[in-house]
Design an enzyme around this catalytic site. Structure first.
Site, short mmCIF file in Angstrom:
data_model
loop_
_atom_site.label_atom_id
_atom_site.label_comp_id
_atom_site.label_asym_id
_atom_site.label_seq_id
_atom_site.Cartn_x
_atom_site.Cartn_y
_atom_site.Cartn_z
N TYR A 119 -109.89 -24.28 39.55
CA TYR A 119 -111.29 -24.13 39.17
C TYR A 119 -111.46 -22.77 38.52
O TYR A 119 -110.90 -21.78 38.99
CB TYR A 119 -112.18 -24.21 40.42
CG TYR A 119 -113.63 -23.85 40.15
CD1 TYR A 119 -114.56 -24.84 39.83
CD2 TYR A 119 -114.05 -22.52 40.17
CE1 TYR A 119 -115.87 -24.52 39.55
CE2 TYR A 119 -115.38 -22.19 39.88
CZ TYR A 119 -116.28 -23.19 39.58
OH TYR A 119 -117.57 -22.86 39.29
N GLU A 138 -118.01 -23.31 32.94
CA GLU A 138 -117.37 -23.83 34.16
C GLU A 138 -116.29 -24.81 33.73
O GLU A 138 -116.59 -25.82 33.08
CB GLU A 138 -118.40 -24.51 35.07
CG GLU A 138 -117.82 -24.85 36.42
CD GLU A 138 -118.84 -25.44 37.38
OE1 GLU A 138 -119.59 -26.35 36.97
OE2 GLU A 138 -118.90 -24.98 38.53
#
Ligand code: GDP
Ligand code: MN
Length: 396
Positions: free
Chosen positions: A118, A206
């Site tokens: 991530y 993101e």
């Protein structure tokens, strides 16, 4: 302003960030053409078909599917295009899918297992610095990781005067447990990503997941990109990427009329001049037991035309059961606003919800007389609290 995944990836790629390659398609046939083209260039033959909507969690909602041949590409693209995709981040009705991204399958087998990380870039408002947040736990809900295993989330804060330092990029790669080729790839990935963030005036990147492929390439498999709308004037090419179909239609219309309007869930429509007063008005409505249906700042010039435009926007929301107009006449005189309200009301014929007008400031008494003697079904108030109480009375 939010971008679609495919637009975000193109932006990243233009700054040298490695991405999972793909081609966007509007129809099942275009999807097949896209898949053929990708296969010619890379040769794996498998593809993922990904719904392009402004919402995450598409995989869970059936908006990301693997196709192992061209027949499957056609079939799956046909299913996804036109569907209402429901994900944990959409409403219960979901979002209509207008296009899909056909991407090369990058989870191919090899020496190592592919691994998902991530990574996000965002502003830490507390310290006034950009930061890179990253985790070994990619591909899943980062909120859940933050809740259950917060020690697996790392942050790297960037000094705005220095920019991202090479040792910081290396620390990211180290904390992700990488070595060798993958380590080098990750440092390149991180610095290109940060450059892209700064140069495009983004407010959020993101990338979930960032993938380490079986042959140690590091690439963005997904992208959520939010650009700072206030900086779009210096990025004309990026401003063109806006997809109004993904936005609230009443907000789009209000924006075109130059009104600052945000749709909310309550039933009291608000028409206010100035963002601060609009916030205070919403607070007062809530404090008095109501729920605002919107935020609406009509701006400095609250003339009849703007008041009428604002009325029309507010009344498009079927939940609105009363409208509170709260205008402070500083530069604009209250009597002119009152006349504007009266003219707009008359122009519109019938308005089926009660209206409470509070005008305060220059010529407030003349304004109150104008409203009271207009013969229209409009209640006037001078004090803030009095206005909120009247709203509650008409709703009761
Ligand atoms: P999101 O669900 O909206 O976040 O969409 P993502 O783009 O993150 O995709 C969801 C999931 O699809 C990823 O976490 C991957 O596990 C999977 N996925 C994406 N690309 C590929 C691919 O090329 N091959 C395979 N097998 N899975 C993929
Ligand atoms: Mn994702």
């Amino acid at each position: 302003m939010n971008l679609h995944e495919y637009q975000g990836k193109e932006l990243l790629s233009s700054f040298g960030v490695r991405i999972q390659r793909g081609i966007v398609a509007q129809t099942a046939d275009e999807a097949v053409t896209a898949a053929k083209k990708l296969t010619e260039e890379t040769g794996t033959g498998w593809h993922v078909i990904k719904a392009q909507v402004h919402a995450g969690g598409r995989g869970k909602g059936g908006g990301v599917k693997l196709a192992k041949n061209l027949d499957e590409v056609k079939e799956i693209a046909g299913q996804i295009i036109g569907m209402n995709l429901v994900t944990p981040q959409t409403s219960a009705e979901g979002k209509k899918v207008h296009q899909v991204l056909i991407a090369e399958d990058v989870y191919y087998p090899g020496d190592n297992e592919p691994e998902e990380y991530y990574m996000s870039v965002l502003l830490n408002r507390g310290t006034g610095k950009n930061m890179i947040m990253y985790s070994t736990e990619g591909g899943m809900d980062i909120e859940q990781v933050a809740e259950e295993t917060p020690h697996l989330i790392f942050t790297e804060e960037i000094d705005p005067a220095l920019g991202l330092m090479p040792f910081q990029a290396r620390r990211v790669a180290f904390n992700l447990g990488l070595s060798g080729v993958a380590f080098k790839e990750m440092t390149k990935f991180v610095s290109a990503l940060y450059t892209a963030y700064v140069k495009s005036d983004a407010s959020l990147f993101e990338i979930n997941p960032v993938l380490k492929t079986s042959d140690d390439k590091i690439m963005a498999v997904d992208s959520k990109v939010t650009l700072d709308s206030n900086a779009l004037f210096r990025h004309k090419d990026l401003a063109e990427l806006r997809d109004k179909r993904e936005e609230n239609p009443i907000e789009v219309e209000a924006g075109e009329l130059g009104l600052n309007y945000v749709d909310l869930d309550g039933n009291v429509g608000c028409m206010v001049n100035g963002a601060g007063l609009a916030m205070a008005t919403m607070d007062l409505i809530k404090h008095s037991g109501g729920e605002p249906a919107n935020f609406l700042d009509v701006g400095g010039t609250a003339d009849a035309a703007r008041v009428e435009a604002a009325f029309k926007i507010i009344l498009k929301d079927p939940n609105v059961k009363a409208i509170l107009i709260n205008i402070f006449g500083g530069i604009v005189r209250c009597d002119r606003v009152a006349q504007g309200v009266i003219d707009a009301y008359k122009n519109m014929g019938t308005i089926n919800v009660p209206i409470i007008v509070r005008l305060q400031g220059t010529n407030a008494d003349i304004a109150k007389d104008l409203i009271d003697n207009s013969g229209l079904d409009v209640l006037s108030a001078t004090e803030f609290q009095e206005a909120a109480d009247k709203v509650q009375e008409v709703l009761a």
